[in-house]
Design an enzyme around this catalytic site. Structure first.
Site, short mmCIF file in Angstrom:
data_model
loop_
_atom_site.label_atom_id
_atom_site.label_comp_id
_atom_site.label_asym_id
_atom_site.label_seq_id
_atom_site.Cartn_x
_atom_site.Cartn_y
_atom_site.Cartn_z
N HIS A 1 -6.21 -2.14 0.05
CA HIS A 1 -6.78 -0.89 0.58
C HIS A 1 -6.42 -0.73 2.07
O HIS A 1 -6.08 0.34 2.54
CB HIS A 1 -8.30 -0.90 0.45
CG HIS A 1 -8.80 -0.63 -0.95
ND1 HIS A 1 -8.50 0.53 -1.62
CD2 HIS A 1 -9.61 -1.33 -1.77
CE1 HIS A 1 -9.10 0.52 -2.82
NE2 HIS A 1 -9.78 -0.61 -2.94
N HIS B 1 -7.55 -7.87 -2.57
CA HIS B 1 -7.87 -6.52 -3.03
C HIS B 1 -8.13 -5.60 -1.83
O HIS B 1 -7.54 -4.52 -1.72
CB HIS B 1 -9.10 -6.59 -3.94
CG HIS B 1 -9.50 -5.28 -4.54
ND1 HIS B 1 -9.14 -4.91 -5.82
CD2 HIS B 1 -10.23 -4.25 -4.05
CE1 HIS B 1 -9.63 -3.70 -6.08
NE2 HIS B 1 -10.30 -3.28 -5.02
N GLU B 2 -8.98 -6.06 -0.94
CA GLU B 2 -9.34 -5.22 0.21
C GLU B 2 -8.17 -5.09 1.18
O GLU B 2 -8.02 -4.06 1.84
CB GLU B 2 -10.59 -5.75 0.90
CG GLU B 2 -11.82 -5.91 -0.01
CD GLU B 2 -12.17 -4.65 -0.82
OE1 GLU B 2 -11.82 -3.54 -0.37
OE2 GLU B 2 -12.76 -4.79 -1.91
N GLU C 1 -6.74 2.89 -4.94
CA GLU C 1 -7.01 1.73 -5.80
C GLU C 1 -5.70 1.07 -6.24
O GLU C 1 -5.65 -0.15 -6.41
CB GLU C 1 -7.83 2.19 -7.01
CG GLU C 1 -8.39 1.08 -7.85
CD GLU C 1 -9.45 0.23 -7.14
OE1 GLU C 1 -10.00 0.68 -6.12
OE2 GLU C 1 -9.68 -0.91 -7.59
#
Lengths: 503, 503
Positions: free
Chosen positions: B271, B267-268, B297
């Site tokens: 980003h 997820h990170e 996002e």
């Protein structure tokens, strides 16, 4: 405006400037510890911005107005009250800051930032010629700085003032000469002794994670508060205070070297105990800051050498070291270990020097940097002058410039006038310790039991809590009841090393 | 003043503000990772100072003058040129910033900083009554904020604008309703399937150091550049960009949980790929910033779910996972593992929700926060309304308020209007991926070979390098050739889960 209101605004402004400096301190800590390499350019921009902002706050004409309003105010009635001390010191800092033209500050920052990189290359390539033009520029800029700041008789004093307020190089030279006259025969006697400790035990295998744990254990035992600090690994050890509850130290670890990491920790713990012992209610003002760079260094050297290389210290820690490093230390006695960590031997390198010869390295640098600034020594003649000084005073010849006049990064960072603070620190540390030992009586027995709180408490009361209330020499005199001089250090070294070396 | 000179000064000022924000970003990263607990008070003072400075720079009347000078200038001729985009976006930001009274900004910061602590206590004690007065204050302050900012018809839109410029809640409600109509039957069909994966394999023992190494290996394989970034452990995973060459991600590790740390990393990384893919020459200006929170996002959800929970991804990574965790995975097949990481099951918790039910959590929050702000729902009635919504839409009853309306920290931090960006991100991520897969042809085969550079390159070209050139919806349309809507996500979920669950 009433004096109290002017004072409150002055303090608010001082705290704001300190806040900006503390942001920069964290950015610098991060750069040395965890920043990825790709961050270097942006970090330089961040730090330049904060430095500019700090300079702007430090030279804001409003500060001058407030200081003018406070002249002759009742707040100054007791010159040792926190308000009077803060006003006196903020006045001194403001006067210095406004005397420096912004263009000179920026040019010096620019040149030093390149020069430091050039120095790294020059040292790596053992090529003084690469660094020479940059050192020439720096010496020129520091001369301009001294002229802008002003001085009584010697330009060097204007630079020294930055680190040791009120100290004059003439007095320092006298003090250092007296010290040199005592050290040279002591070094000679030690070299001539038939008893020489075996240091090979310090170069056995010391697993890094256990070095880290053992160093942290010792730091905590000496009083370093890990709730208000951290210990990390960096290429060069340092201590930085981010805020009143956040003081960080670092060291460097090598597998086959016990001393470097461990005594690095003790050294930085000394700095950190000072920071952690400053009065939190005065944080961000002169009353909440260390008295001088020399006094700061005195704490590092006191905890590293006077405490950390003492016999009672190792009576307590050696059994623990043996549990941490059973493979390396199973066949070693505490006496052998104590002797090994106190081996005295002239060498070309300051950072790795023992506590007896260390000061000779500093005295050499003090003489050379004064000569450079005065123009009595040309930068081009520095390597020859350096080697000659080492031959004469330490009896050795540096193998090359990399281990000679290129070994330290101070000059490349624009730090001229800084080196003497190391020896001042050694002298002050010895004098403070001698007095604390007298007053506290059984420090040796306390250390042997692993108790260091008594000494921390004494230092907190006599040194840390005073902030910048007294100039360094007066602080030492207040704390010890005797004028500051070189004899306590000489006495302590003579006593310790005559026993160790049977001389 | 010529337009170019005004523009240059405007950009210089924008970059300076960004520099201040980046100092704060590092201080916040440090607070979450390495700061000792004693540093918390001083850190708050540092961050408050930097926030004040940033607000001062953002509302400096000089910015207004420069923007006025640039009105109708030739630099705006091509509205998609970097200069025109920067001027348009800086105008938007300046107009918002000056509309907010400083007193309101400071009061909101003050209240939220206490409210966030109160929320932590309230959640720990499962006691909504403790948090209720603070949420009432926050809702009141956010109403004032919306009034100060101005809006066309709905106050909520003024807050939404902060995260998704140009988006109106009416349009969002329509989009989300359409999505809900598709999701509810899909969730029902999955729940009714006889085929349910065994997730116990994800809760075997996964040694923390190997989780860290495996996560870092995957991050690097996806394209996260460790020379320009780091991976650390924190209580809550996040990604922060300190500068153009310094983007840091974090995750959290638990011994008996494979998914939390690993998918947290992916997820990170999503980003971070966006941040690392922004145009470095535009850093510190709108052209060098992410288009919106929702688009940001979208990258996190795309890499975490669309890529990271795909079969070809695990065809490549499962053999590696088995080497990293032989004890846990020796008896597991890639199919079992793939099914386990895609288990769909309604639960009360948003953060741990699967990708199908996740959006229902968001839609519930979107409805509730609009009702709170409009005054249609009283804060005191929130717990009941929350439970009722979960019963109706997810078919479950939260066990208590701690796992119900107290589970998220957003509202306590003053983030109202933020939740919809999560679902916008899911929708945008799915639409972008569908188009990239069409254009690139064999993404599945690339993933199965461990090659992710083709997708990164496509996203860089179509999304990252545009900065804030387009509003989010237009960016998606430009990149995909179709208007932004909910169908690509629904199609992707239907296809994946009908196969997985045999429905």
């Amino acid at each position: 405006m009433r004096a109290q209101a002017a004072y409150d605004e002055l303090i608010r402004r001082a705290r704001q400037e300190s806040l900006v400096a503390s942001c920069a301190a964290l950015l610098e800590w991060d750069e040395m510890t965890y920043m990825p390499s790709g961050g270097v350019e942006h970090r330089a921009a961040q730090l330049a911005f904060l430095a500019g902002l700090q300079h702007q706050l430090a030279t804001d004409p409003r500060v001058g107005e407030l200081l003018a309003e406070l002249e002759g105010s009742p707040l100054l009635a007791d010159p040792l009250s926190p308000a009077a001390v803060n006003i006196r010191e903020l006045r001194r800092l403001y006067d210095r800051a406004v005397r420096l033209p912004r263009s000179l500050v920026e040019e010096t920052a620019r040149v030093c930032s390149i020069a430091h990189q050039e120095w790294i290359s020059a040292r790596q390539q053992n090529n003084f010629a690469l660094f020479r033009p940059w050192l020439e520029k720096i010496v020129g800029l520091k001369r301009q700085e001294a002229e802008a700041l002003g001085y009584e008789s010697v330009a060097y004093d204007a630079l020294l003032e930055e680190y040791e307020p009120g100290v004059r190089s003439q007095d320092l030279a006298r003090l250092f000469d007296a010290l040199r006259r005592e050290l040279l025969p002591l070094v000679g006697a030690i070299a001539g002794s038939g008893r020489q400790p075996d240091v090979s035990v310090l170069h056995r295998e010391y697993p890094l994670d256990r070095q880290r744990a053992f160093g942290a254990e010792a730091a905590a035992a000496l009083g370093f508060d890990f709730r208000r600090g951290r210990l990390d690994a960096t290429a060069h050890p340092f201590c930085t205070a981010i805020g009143p509850g956040d003081c960080r130290i670092t060291t460097r670890y090598r597998l086959h070297d016990f001393s470097e990491a461990f005594f690095g920790v003790l050294h930085e713990v000394g700095h950190a105990l000072y920071e952690q012992g400053l009065a939190p209610e005065h944080h961000g003002t002169p009353m909440g800051e260390a008295a001088s760079v020399g006094v700061h260094e005195s704490q590092a050297r006191l905890w590293e050498n006077v405490v950390g290389r003492s016999r009672p210290f190792w009576e307590h820690f050696f059994p623990r070291a043996r549990r941490a490093f059973p493979e390396a230390l199973a066949d070693v006695t505490v006496e052998q270990f104590y002797a090994a960590v106190n081996r005295v031997e002239p060498s070309p390198n300051r950072v790795r020097a023992d506590e007896v010869t260390y000061n000779l390295h500093i005295l050499i640098r003090f003489d050379l940097e004064r000569a450079l600034l005065a123009g009595d020594l040309k930068v081009g003649d520095l390597p020859a002058a350096w080697d000659e000084a080492y031959r004469r005073q330490l009896g050795i010849a540096p193998p090359d410039d990399a281990e000679g006049c290129l070994q330290d990064g101070h000059w490349s960072s624009g730090l001229i006038g800084y080196f003497p603070t190391y020896t001042l620190g050694n002298l002050m540390g010895a004098q403070l310790f001698a007095r604390a030992a007298e007053e506290l009586g059984d420090l040796d027995r306390q250390f042997a039991r692993g108790e260091f709180g008594g000494l921390v408490e004494w230092l907190t009361r006599h040194v840390y809590r005073h902030g910048r209330r007294f100039p360094a020499a007066r602080l030492i005199e207040q704390a010890t009841g005797s004028p500051f001089d070189h004899r306590p250090l000489v006495r302590a070294l003579r006593q310790k090393y005559s026993e160790l070396y049977g001389i």
